[in-house]
Design a protein around this motif. Structure first.
Motif: not given
Length: 222
Positions: A5-16
């Motif tokens: 499951i991917e939970s993404n946001v606008e303007n992220p600072i990192a991917q975990v």
């Protein structure tokens, strides 16, 4: 095919990438709440189930966890699939997990190929030893790491309390913070004056600071 499951946001600072523990799948309330807190501090998250967990859910039987080589291979596959299907030219990648999931992630921090792809590892409730078996230590991943590791631990965690951990010999690349009166799930007792929600927020804020300290331009790693 690994369930993710991917939970993404606008303007992220990192991917975990956030892996579950022994008995709780990626949909568990703890996992879901941590992901929400990550999103609130502008961090994208991928969750996944290890193969044995999908087998449990599909057949309704309590199968034991896969052995470490299979867990490592699964986690590697998630990392490689994420990189191959996403534009990561600007996002640093950190891997981690809860309990067993954090042990798998920490073990990958000594893998030469994986270390080219990640900036660091975070552990929420690292299982330093099995319950009531303090002599069976699991320190090797924390001794052999090639990447910085950030550990969030409850003070009275039965898989590694603060009193125990301060005496362990681990790499200088590892840093551990302790949450007051927290157990293995970070939950404090009422008399402590703290709440689980506060400790979960503190955990994510600590991981965010760790990410900000260690993130680099991910394009140099691809």
């Amino acid at each position: 095919m690994i369930s993710t499951i991917e939970s993404n946001v606008e303007n992220p600072i990192a991917q975990v990438i956030f892996a579950h523990g022994v008995g709780a799948d990626m949909h568990h309330e703890f996992m879901t709440q941590i992901v929400l807190l990550f999103n609130q501090v502008n961090i994208n998250v991928v969750r996944f189930n290890f193969p044995y967990m999908d087998k449990r859910l599909a057949l309704g039987k309590r199968y034991p966890p896969d052995r470490m080589p299979k867990l490592l291979e699964c986690y590697k596959q998630v990392i490689n699939e994420l990189i191959s299907t996403n534009d990561r030219t600007e996002l640093p990648l950190f891997i981690g997990g809860k309990s067993m999931g954090s042990r798998v992630a920490a073990t990958l921090a000594s893998d030469e190929d994986i270390c080219l792809l990640i900036q660091g590892v975070f552990c929420v409730g690292y299982p330093f030893h099995p319950v009531n078996k303090a002599d069976k230590l699991r320190l090797e991943p924390l001794q052999n790491t090639r990447k910085p590791i950030f550990i969030v631990q409850g003070e009275r965690d039965t898989l590694g309390s603060q009193a125990e951990i301060v005496n362990y010999k681990i790499s200088n690349l590892c840093r551990c913070i302790f949450l007051a009166d927290g157990d293995h799930s970070l939950k404090p007792r009422v008399k402590s004056g703290f709440t689980l929600a506060q400790h979960m927020e503190s955990a994510v804020n600590g991981i965010k600071l760790f990410i900000q300290e260690h993130k680099t331009n991910a394009a140099t790693n691809i």
